[in-house]
Design a protein around this motif. Structure first.
Motif, PDB file in Angstrom:
ATOM      1  N   LEU A  25       0.848  -1.188   0.000  1.00 48.43           N
ATOM      2  CA  LEU A  25       0.000   0.000   0.000  1.00 48.43           C
ATOM      3  C   LEU A  25       0.883   1.236   0.000  1.00 48.43           C
ATOM      4  CD1 LEU A  25      -2.827  -0.877   2.574  1.00 48.43           C
ATOM      5  CD2 LEU A  25      -2.877  -1.035   0.077  1.00 48.43           C
ATOM      6  N   LYS A  26       0.481   2.207  -0.798  1.00 48.89           N
ATOM      7  CA  LYS A  26       1.230   3.459  -0.885  1.00 48.89           C
ATOM      8  C   LYS A  26       0.236   4.607  -0.867  1.00 48.89           C
ATOM      9  CE  LYS A  26       5.593   2.160  -2.038  1.00 48.89           C
ATOM     10  NZ  LYS A  26       5.415   0.864  -1.362  1.00 48.89           N
ATOM     11  N   LEU A  27       0.721   5.778  -0.519  1.00 54.23           N
ATOM     12  CA  LEU A  27      -0.124   6.953  -0.671  1.00 54.23           C
ATOM     13  C   LEU A  27       0.424   7.809  -1.808  1.00 54.23           C
ATOM     14  CD1 LEU A  27      -0.829   8.101   3.007  1.00 54.23           C
ATOM     15  CD2 LEU A  27      -2.336   6.862   1.437  1.00 54.23           C
ATOM     16  N   HIS A  28      -0.485   8.302  -2.629  1.00 55.90           N
ATOM     17  CA  HIS A  28      -0.125   9.326  -3.590  1.00 55.90           C
ATOM     18  C   HIS A  28      -0.748  10.629  -3.121  1.00 55.90           C
ATOM     19  CE1 HIS A  28       1.222   6.857  -7.372  1.00 55.90           C
ATOM     20  NE2 HIS A  28       1.916   6.568  -6.294  1.00 55.90           N
ATOM     21  N   TYR A  29      -0.195  11.734  -3.606  1.00 57.70           N
ATOM     22  CA  TYR A  29      -0.619  13.036  -3.116  1.00 57.70           C
ATOM     23  C   TYR A  29      -0.995  13.930  -4.280  1.00 57.70           C
ATOM     24  CZ  TYR A  29       1.507  11.152   1.058  1.00 57.70           C
ATOM     25  OH  TYR A  29       1.815  10.328   2.117  1.00 57.70           O
ATOM     26  N   GLN A  30      -2.215  14.505  -4.205  1.00 55.34           N
ATOM     27  CA  GLN A  30      -2.649  15.411  -5.269  1.00 55.34           C
ATOM     28  C   GLN A  30      -2.760  16.828  -4.716  1.00 55.34           C
ATOM     29  OE1 GLN A  30      -6.637  14.929  -6.975  1.00 55.34           O
ATOM     30  NE2 GLN A  30      -5.794  15.386  -8.997  1.00 55.34           N
ATOM     31  N   PRO A  31      -2.087  17.771  -5.380  1.00 55.12           N
ATOM     32  CA  PRO A  31      -2.094  19.147  -4.874  1.00 55.12           C
ATOM     33  C   PRO A  31      -3.466  19.814  -4.951  1.00 55.12           C
ATOM     34  CG  PRO A  31      -0.696  18.949  -6.856  1.00 55.12           C
ATOM     35  CD  PRO A  31      -1.216  17.601  -6.549  1.00 55.12           C
ATOM     36  N   GLN A  32      -3.710  20.692  -3.994  1.00 54.68           N
ATOM     37  CA  GLN A  32      -4.900  21.529  -3.969  1.00 54.68           C
ATOM     38  C   GLN A  32      -4.416  22.965  -4.118  1.00 54.68           C
ATOM     39  OE1 GLN A  32      -6.456  20.158  -0.128  1.00 54.68           O
ATOM     40  NE2 GLN A  32      -7.810  18.727  -1.211  1.00 54.68           N
ATOM     41  N   ILE A  33      -4.967  23.650  -5.128  1.00 55.02           N
ATOM     42  CA  ILE A  33      -4.425  24.947  -5.538  1.00 55.02           C
ATOM     43  C   ILE A  33      -5.356  26.081  -5.133  1.00 55.02           C
ATOM     44  CG2 ILE A  33      -3.527  26.252  -7.527  1.00 55.02           C
ATOM     45  CD1 ILE A  33      -2.139  23.590  -7.400  1.00 55.02           C
ATOM     46  N   CYS A  34      -4.765  27.131  -4.560  1.00 61.08           N
ATOM     47  CA  CYS A  34      -5.530  28.322  -4.198  1.00 61.08           C
ATOM     48  C   CYS A  34      -5.876  29.092  -5.473  1.00 61.08           C
ATOM     49  CB  CYS A  34      -4.707  29.198  -3.254  1.00 61.08           C
ATOM     50  SG  CYS A  34      -5.437  30.808  -2.974  1.00 61.08           S
ATOM     51  N   MET A  35      -7.151  29.426  -5.635  1.00 58.98           N
ATOM     52  CA  MET A  35      -7.604  30.077  -6.857  1.00 58.98           C
ATOM     53  C   MET A  35      -6.962  31.450  -7.040  1.00 58.98           C
ATOM     54  SD  MET A  35      -9.674  29.365  -9.347  1.00 58.98           S
ATOM     55  CE  MET A  35     -11.311  28.662  -9.262  1.00 58.98           C
TER      56      MET A  35
ATOM     57  N   GLU B  11       7.816  13.097  -5.660  1.00 62.02           N
ATOM     58  CA  GLU B  11       7.601  14.074  -6.737  1.00 62.02           C
ATOM     59  C   GLU B  11       6.893  15.322  -6.233  1.00 62.02           C
ATOM     60  OE1 GLU B  11       5.524  12.181 -10.035  1.00 62.02           O
ATOM     61  OE2 GLU B  11       6.913  10.480  -9.949  1.00 62.02           O
ATOM     62  N   PHE B  12       6.288  15.194  -5.053  1.00 59.27           N
ATOM     63  CA  PHE B  12       5.430  16.283  -4.579  1.00 59.27           C
ATOM     64  C   PHE B  12       6.236  17.531  -4.183  1.00 59.27           C
ATOM     65  CE2 PHE B  12       2.627  18.574  -1.679  1.00 59.27           C
ATOM     66  CZ  PHE B  12       1.463  18.608  -2.426  1.00 59.27           C
ATOM     67  N   GLY B  13       7.336  17.327  -3.456  1.00 60.43           N
ATOM     68  CA  GLY B  13       8.173  18.454  -3.019  1.00 60.43           C
ATOM     69  C   GLY B  13       8.617  19.315  -4.192  1.00 60.43           C
ATOM     70  N   PRO B  14       9.248  18.704  -5.212  1.00 56.15           N
ATOM     71  CA  PRO B  14       9.663  19.472  -6.389  1.00 56.15           C
ATOM     72  C   PRO B  14       8.492  20.183  -7.070  1.00 56.15           C
ATOM     73  CG  PRO B  14      10.710  17.318  -6.400  1.00 56.15           C
ATOM     74  CD  PRO B  14       9.763  17.336  -5.229  1.00 56.15           C
ATOM     75  N   PHE B  15       7.315  19.548  -7.099  1.00 55.49           N
ATOM     76  CA  PHE B  15       6.142  20.177  -7.713  1.00 55.49           C
ATOM     77  C   PHE B  15       5.780  21.462  -6.975  1.00 55.49           C
ATOM     78  CE2 PHE B  15       1.649  21.056  -8.124  1.00 55.49           C
ATOM     79  CZ  PHE B  15       1.417  20.928  -9.475  1.00 55.49           C
ATOM     80  N   VAL B  16       5.749  21.388  -5.645  1.00 55.28           N
ATOM     81  CA  VAL B  16       5.394  22.563  -4.842  1.00 55.28           C
ATOM     82  C   VAL B  16       6.424  23.668  -5.040  1.00 55.28           C
ATOM     83  CG1 VAL B  16       5.070  23.446  -2.489  1.00 55.28           C
ATOM     84  CG2 VAL B  16       4.161  21.206  -3.117  1.00 55.28           C
ATOM     85  N   GLN B  17       7.693  23.286  -4.983  1.00 52.98           N
ATOM     86  CA  GLN B  17       8.762  24.273  -5.127  1.00 52.98           C
ATOM     87  C   GLN B  17       8.682  24.991  -6.482  1.00 52.98           C
ATOM     88  OE1 GLN B  17      11.411  22.145  -2.858  1.00 52.98           O
ATOM     89  NE2 GLN B  17      11.082  23.879  -1.484  1.00 52.98           N
ATOM     90  N   ALA B  18       8.394  24.232  -7.532  1.00 52.61           N
ATOM     91  CA  ALA B  18       8.312  24.825  -8.866  1.00 52.61           C
ATOM     92  C   ALA B  18       7.181  25.842  -8.951  1.00 52.61           C
ATOM     93  CB  ALA B  18       8.120  23.734  -9.920  1.00 52.61           C
ATOM     94  N   ARG B  19       6.098  25.620  -8.218  1.00 48.66           N
ATOM     95  CA  ARG B  19       4.954  26.537  -8.271  1.00 48.66           C
ATOM     96  C   ARG B  19       5.079  27.702  -7.308  1.00 48.66           C
ATOM     97  NH1 ARG B  19       0.392  25.102 -11.280  1.00 48.66           N
ATOM     98  NH2 ARG B  19      -0.689  26.860 -10.375  1.00 48.66           N
TER      99      ARG B  19
ATOM    100  N   PHE C 147      -3.860  20.563 -13.065  1.00 53.25           N
ATOM    101  CA  PHE C 147      -2.671  20.944 -12.298  1.00 53.25           C
ATOM    102  C   PHE C 147      -1.744  19.749 -12.111  1.00 53.25           C
ATOM    103  CE2 PHE C 147      -6.224  23.607 -11.309  1.00 53.25           C
ATOM    104  CZ  PHE C 147      -5.695  24.852 -11.575  1.00 53.25           C
ATOM    105  N   ALA C 148      -2.276  18.655 -11.636  1.00 51.67           N
ATOM    106  CA  ALA C 148      -1.452  17.458 -11.431  1.00 51.67           C
ATOM    107  C   ALA C 148      -2.320  16.265 -11.080  1.00 51.67           C
ATOM    108  CB  ALA C 148      -0.449  17.695 -10.305  1.00 51.67           C
TER     109      ALA C 148
END
Ligand code: C2E
Ligand code: MG
Ligand code: MG
Ligand code: MG
Length: 279
Positions: free
Chosen positions: A40-50, A269-277, A261-262
């Protein structure tokens, strides 16, 4: 002839039902071992402020890769886990893993964001849920306000008075709650006012055809304005196109989540995604 057809239909259903219960039994047994065997693994989907375009939260979503059966969808195995009671152990693992992950990201220098975790009705009905959640937050040294528990409408409406008591307890501990798949269940508006939730997640079925279905547009617009009058935040799920995003922004939806968005992604992969945004 009709009689014969009837009999064939009967036989067909029996074979199908047999295959189905065999699969359920197989998955139930496999699931029992999956936790220990690290399948079992968790994946993470970003939630973006409008308004800012920043990542302000993430939803943890379960992934199961079985060595022989391949990837099995949570839509298939969560109901099996619920029926067998396994969801209690799995749900505790999800809570702990998601909280540890958020703590880890923050230690690595990521800005604090909200970790949203799906909660099963089976977990919600347990009297020890609030103390379990508090204990996990303590273990992880995480501020309660960084955790959001997602409940579906059905969970709350099944026993509204019981749900209100549990929500009050969680709220007093500083834990946030949202209503998932909002609009698909049967929420009484008078109860909604009493539920200690701070956010409604507009179900993706209303978002899907926003660009060409006037009824879906009317529903989404009504949900957002009702949420505003009740002092609740809104997030739209399943946002895939710019057209959907534009409509949601016009209506004043606070946050968005979706493939535009993703897709849900592994933790690394989540950390780099947040940093890029954030740049
Ligand atoms: P949900 O909580 O409503 O999660 C949203 C689902 O929509 C996820 O499916 C997500 O991958 C998918 N999604 C996100 N963005 C898009 C998009 O733009 N387009 C489309 N078509 N889909 C999108 P997933 O991961 O297959 O999960 C399905 C359901 O399984 C979840 O629905 C939730 O009810 C349940 N689930 C997942 N993880 C857990 C868990 O840890 N515990 C519990 N109790 N249930 C879980
Ligand atoms: Mg959810
Ligand atoms: Mg949902
Ligand atoms: Mg759903």
């Amino acid at each position: 002839r009709a009689k014969q057809d009837g009999r064939n239909t009967y036989r067909f259903f029996t074979a199908e039902m047999q295959a189905e219960s065999a699969r359920i039994l197989l998955l139930e047994n496999a699931l029992r071992r999956a936790l220990e065997r690290d399948q079992l693994k968790l994946h993470y989907q970003p939630q973006i402020c409008m308004t800012s375009g920043r990542v302000i939260g993430t939803e943890a979503l379960l992934r199961w890769h079985h060595p022989d059966l391949g990837a099995i969808s949570p839509a298939e195995f969560i109901p099996i886990a619920e029926a067998s009671g396994l969801i209690l152990q799995i749900g505790e693992w999800v809570l702990r893993t998601a909280c540890l992950q958020l703590k880890d990201w923050m230690t690595q220098g990521l800005p604090p964001i909200i970790m949203a975790v799906n909660l099963s009705s089976v977990q919600f009905r347990r009297a020890d849920l609030p103390s379990l959640v508090s204990r996990i937050l303590d273990e992880c040294q995480l501020a309660p306000a960084l955790l959001e528990l997602e409940l579906t409408e059905g969970v709350a409406m099944n026993d509204p008075l019981g749900a209100i008591a549990v929500m009050n307890d969680l709220h007093d501990r500083g834990i946030r709650m949202s209503i998932d798949d909002f609009g698909t269940g049967y929420s009484s508006l008078s109860y909604l006012k009493k539920f200690r939730v701070y956010k409604l997640k507009i179900d993706q079925q209303f978002v899907r055809d926003l660009s060409d279905d006037p009824e879906d547009r009317a529903i989404v617009s009504a949900i957002i304005s009702m949420a505003k009058s009740l002092g609740l935040q809104t997030i739209a799920e399943g946002v895939e196109t710019q057209g959907q995003l534009d409509f949601l922004r016009e209506q004043g939806c606070n946050e968005v989540q979706g493939y535009l968005f993703a897709k849900p992604m592994p933790a690394e992969e989540f950390g780099p995604f947040v940093q890029a945004r954030t740049r």
